[in-house]
Design a protein around this motif. Structure first.
Motif, PDB file in Angstrom:
ATOM      1  N   THR A  99       0.841  -1.197   0.000  1.00 52.74           N
ATOM      2  CA  THR A  99       0.000   0.000   0.000  1.00 52.74           C
ATOM      3  C   THR A  99       0.877   1.249   0.000  1.00 52.74           C
ATOM      4  O   THR A  99       1.761   1.383   0.846  1.00 52.74           O
ATOM      5  N   PRO A 100       0.658   2.180  -0.952  1.00 49.99           N
ATOM      6  CA  PRO A 100       1.465   3.401  -0.990  1.00 49.99           C
ATOM      7  C   PRO A 100       1.305   4.236   0.276  1.00 49.99           C
ATOM      8  O   PRO A 100       0.202   4.344   0.826  1.00 49.99           O
ATOM      9  N   VAL A 101       2.414   4.801   0.725  1.00 47.20           N
ATOM     10  CA  VAL A 101       2.424   5.664   1.906  1.00 47.20           C
ATOM     11  C   VAL A 101       2.904   7.042   1.481  1.00 47.20           C
ATOM     12  O   VAL A 101       3.937   7.171   0.817  1.00 47.20           O
ATOM     13  N   GLU A 102       2.157   8.068   1.843  1.00 51.70           N
ATOM     14  CA  GLU A 102       2.546   9.431   1.491  1.00 51.70           C
ATOM     15  C   GLU A 102       3.518   9.987   2.522  1.00 51.70           C
ATOM     16  O   GLU A 102       3.229   9.996   3.717  1.00 51.70           O
ATOM     17  N   LEU A 103       4.677  10.439   2.019  1.00 52.36           N
ATOM     18  CA  LEU A 103       5.682  11.049   2.888  1.00 52.36           C
ATOM     19  C   LEU A 103       6.064  12.410   2.327  1.00 52.36           C
ATOM     20  O   LEU A 103       6.061  12.607   1.110  1.00 52.36           O
ATOM     21  N   SER A 104       6.408  13.341   3.207  1.00 51.30           N
ATOM     22  CA  SER A 104       6.969  14.602   2.736  1.00 51.30           C
ATOM     23  C   SER A 104       8.345  14.324   2.130  1.00 51.30           C
ATOM     24  O   SER A 104       8.942  13.261   2.357  1.00 51.30           O
ATOM     25  N   ALA A 105       8.852  15.276   1.358  1.00 53.15           N
ATOM     26  CA  ALA A 105      10.168  15.100   0.736  1.00 53.15           C
ATOM     27  C   ALA A 105      11.243  14.864   1.793  1.00 53.15           C
ATOM     28  O   ALA A 105      12.120  14.004   1.630  1.00 53.15           O
ATOM     29  N   LEU A 106      11.168  15.580   2.906  1.00 51.89           N
ATOM     30  CA  LEU A 106      12.178  15.430   3.943  1.00 51.89           C
ATOM     31  C   LEU A 106      12.062  14.076   4.628  1.00 51.89           C
ATOM     32  O   LEU A 106      13.070  13.412   4.881  1.00 51.89           O
ATOM     33  N   ASP A 107      10.830  13.638   4.925  1.00 56.32           N
ATOM     34  CA  ASP A 107      10.659  12.337   5.579  1.00 56.32           C
ATOM     35  C   ASP A 107      11.130  11.203   4.676  1.00 56.32           C
ATOM     36  O   ASP A 107      11.705  10.217   5.155  1.00 56.32           O
ATOM     37  N   PHE A 108      10.889  11.330   3.374  1.00 56.79           N
ATOM     38  CA  PHE A 108      11.381  10.307   2.460  1.00 56.79           C
ATOM     39  C   PHE A 108      12.912  10.249   2.505  1.00 56.79           C
ATOM     40  O   PHE A 108      13.507   9.165   2.555  1.00 56.79           O
ATOM     41  N   ASP A 109      13.551  11.413   2.463  1.00 56.73           N
ATOM     42  CA  ASP A 109      15.015  11.442   2.487  1.00 56.73           C
ATOM     43  C   ASP A 109      15.572  10.865   3.782  1.00 56.73           C
ATOM     44  O   ASP A 109      16.619  10.208   3.787  1.00 56.73           O
ATOM     45  N   LEU A 110      14.875  11.095   4.884  1.00 59.20           N
ATOM     46  CA  LEU A 110      15.300  10.552   6.168  1.00 59.20           C
ATOM     47  C   LEU A 110      15.190   9.028   6.162  1.00 59.20           C
ATOM     48  O   LEU A 110      16.115   8.314   6.590  1.00 59.20           O
ATOM     49  N   GLU A 141      23.386  16.156   9.203  1.00 62.70           N
ATOM     50  CA  GLU A 141      24.365  16.387   8.140  1.00 62.70           C
ATOM     51  C   GLU A 141      23.952  15.689   6.854  1.00 62.70           C
ATOM     52  O   GLU A 141      24.055  16.248   5.765  1.00 62.70           O
ATOM     53  N   LYS A 142      23.465  14.458   6.984  1.00 57.55           N
ATOM     54  CA  LYS A 142      23.163  13.633   5.814  1.00 57.55           C
ATOM     55  C   LYS A 142      21.880  14.057   5.110  1.00 57.55           C
ATOM     56  O   LYS A 142      21.803  14.044   3.880  1.00 57.55           O
ATOM     57  N   VAL A 143      20.864  14.437   5.880  1.00 58.24           N
ATOM     58  CA  VAL A 143      19.542  14.720   5.316  1.00 58.24           C
ATOM     59  C   VAL A 143      19.272  16.216   5.184  1.00 58.24           C
ATOM     60  O   VAL A 143      18.806  16.679   4.146  1.00 58.24           O
ATOM     61  N   TRP A 144      19.576  16.971   6.233  1.00 58.96           N
ATOM     62  CA  TRP A 144      19.289  18.399   6.203  1.00 58.96           C
ATOM     63  C   TRP A 144      20.396  19.191   5.504  1.00 58.96           C
ATOM     64  O   TRP A 144      20.141  20.238   4.952  1.00 58.96           O
ATOM     65  N   GLY A 145      21.610  18.702   5.569  1.00 62.79           N
ATOM     66  CA  GLY A 145      22.717  19.401   4.926  1.00 62.79           C
ATOM     67  C   GLY A 145      23.638  20.063   5.941  1.00 62.79           C
ATOM     68  O   GLY A 145      23.283  20.305   7.092  1.00 62.79           O
ATOM     69  N   TYR A 146      24.850  20.381   5.515  1.00 65.40           N
ATOM     70  CA  TYR A 146      25.854  20.966   6.397  1.00 65.40           C
ATOM     71  C   TYR A 146      25.407  22.306   6.964  1.00 65.40           C
ATOM     72  O   TYR A 146      25.806  22.693   8.046  1.00 65.40           O
ATOM     73  N   ASP A 147      24.556  23.043   6.213  1.00 68.13           N
ATOM     74  CA  ASP A 147      24.210  24.389   6.634  1.00 68.13           C
ATOM     75  C   ASP A 147      22.947  24.437   7.482  1.00 68.13           C
ATOM     76  O   ASP A 147      22.350  25.480   7.657  1.00 68.13           O
TER      77      ASP A 147
END
Length: 237
Positions: free
Chosen positions: A155-166, A185-191
């Protein structure tokens, strides 16, 4: 061509400051002071809005109502702005589909960094390989980065772009423990300028979407005092 950001806030001073910083970083900025005006601009294809900085406390519609309407009709990236840090937990728990959260008072440089991070994530392309080789398959769970699709029990699950990347970051190394700092660092970025509590908030959102019970997790495990790890084993070919 400059990327277009819509700032939605009923305080002119905040809009002016954010616009100045974003324009100095090369963005084109448009503004709205009500939820109704924000919806008109976002849903008008001619406006070509790529990201919305959306204040939660608007005078007509609140930011959650605006975002819910946007999500029903558009995939534009949205960063919610709230006046209370503790409200972030509530907002993420609602699974309203924001791509990130900023709390007032904030540094304008932090906001610009968040905008750049969200849009940079959006520009990232999957690794060059056959799609079939990219899909991660586990017992009852599959993750397809090409389609950015997650299936739980088919079953498809809807995730936000950030949650998918996590989820993708964790699932690529089952069993490996990531600290909150490593995930930032890995998901949100160095900044990323926020504190690491935002990781906990998004883990809760991700677990809720996947139907993973935090008291008896089967997908994302907590390692007390350290961070999180992905639990399922990859299916044998």
């Amino acid at each position: 061509m400059a990327r277009r950001v819509l700032i939605v806030d009923d305080e002119p001073g905040i809009r002016t400051v954010l616009a100045a910083y974003l324009e100095a970083d090369g963005f084109e900025v448009v503004q709205a002071d009500t939820g109704a005006e924000a919806l008109r601009r976002v849903l008008d294809a001619a406006e070509a809005i790529e990201l919305v900085l959306l204040d939660v406390g608007l005078p007509d519609l609140n930011g959650i109502e605006v975002l819910t309407t946007i999500r029903a009709k558009s995939s534009v990236y949205v960063i919610l702005v709230t006046a209370r840090a503790e409200e972030v937990d509530k907002l993420v728990g609602l699974s309203v589909g924001a791509d990130d959260y900023v709390t007032k008072p904030f540094s304008p440089r932090e906001v610009v960094a968040r905008v750049n991070t969200v849009l940079r994530r959006a520009r990232q392309e999957p690794p060059s390989a056959e799609p079939a080789e990219l899909v991660l398959r586990f017992d009852g769970l599959s993750i397809d980065p090409q389609r950015r699709e997650v299936l739980v029990a088919a079953t498809p699950v809807e995730l936000s772009a950030l949650d998918f990347d996590l989820l993708w970051a964790l699932a690529n190394s089952p069993g490996r423990v990531y600290s909150r700092a490593q995930l930032l660092e890995k998901v949100w970025g160095y900044d990323f300028y926020g504190d690491d509590r935002v990781v906990d908030v998004h883990i809760r959102s991700l677990r809720a979407a996947l139907g993973d019970d935090a008291t008896r997790p089967g997908i994302i495990g907590t390692v007390r005092g350290v961070g999180y790890k992905f639990l399922p084993r990859t299916q044998e070919a």
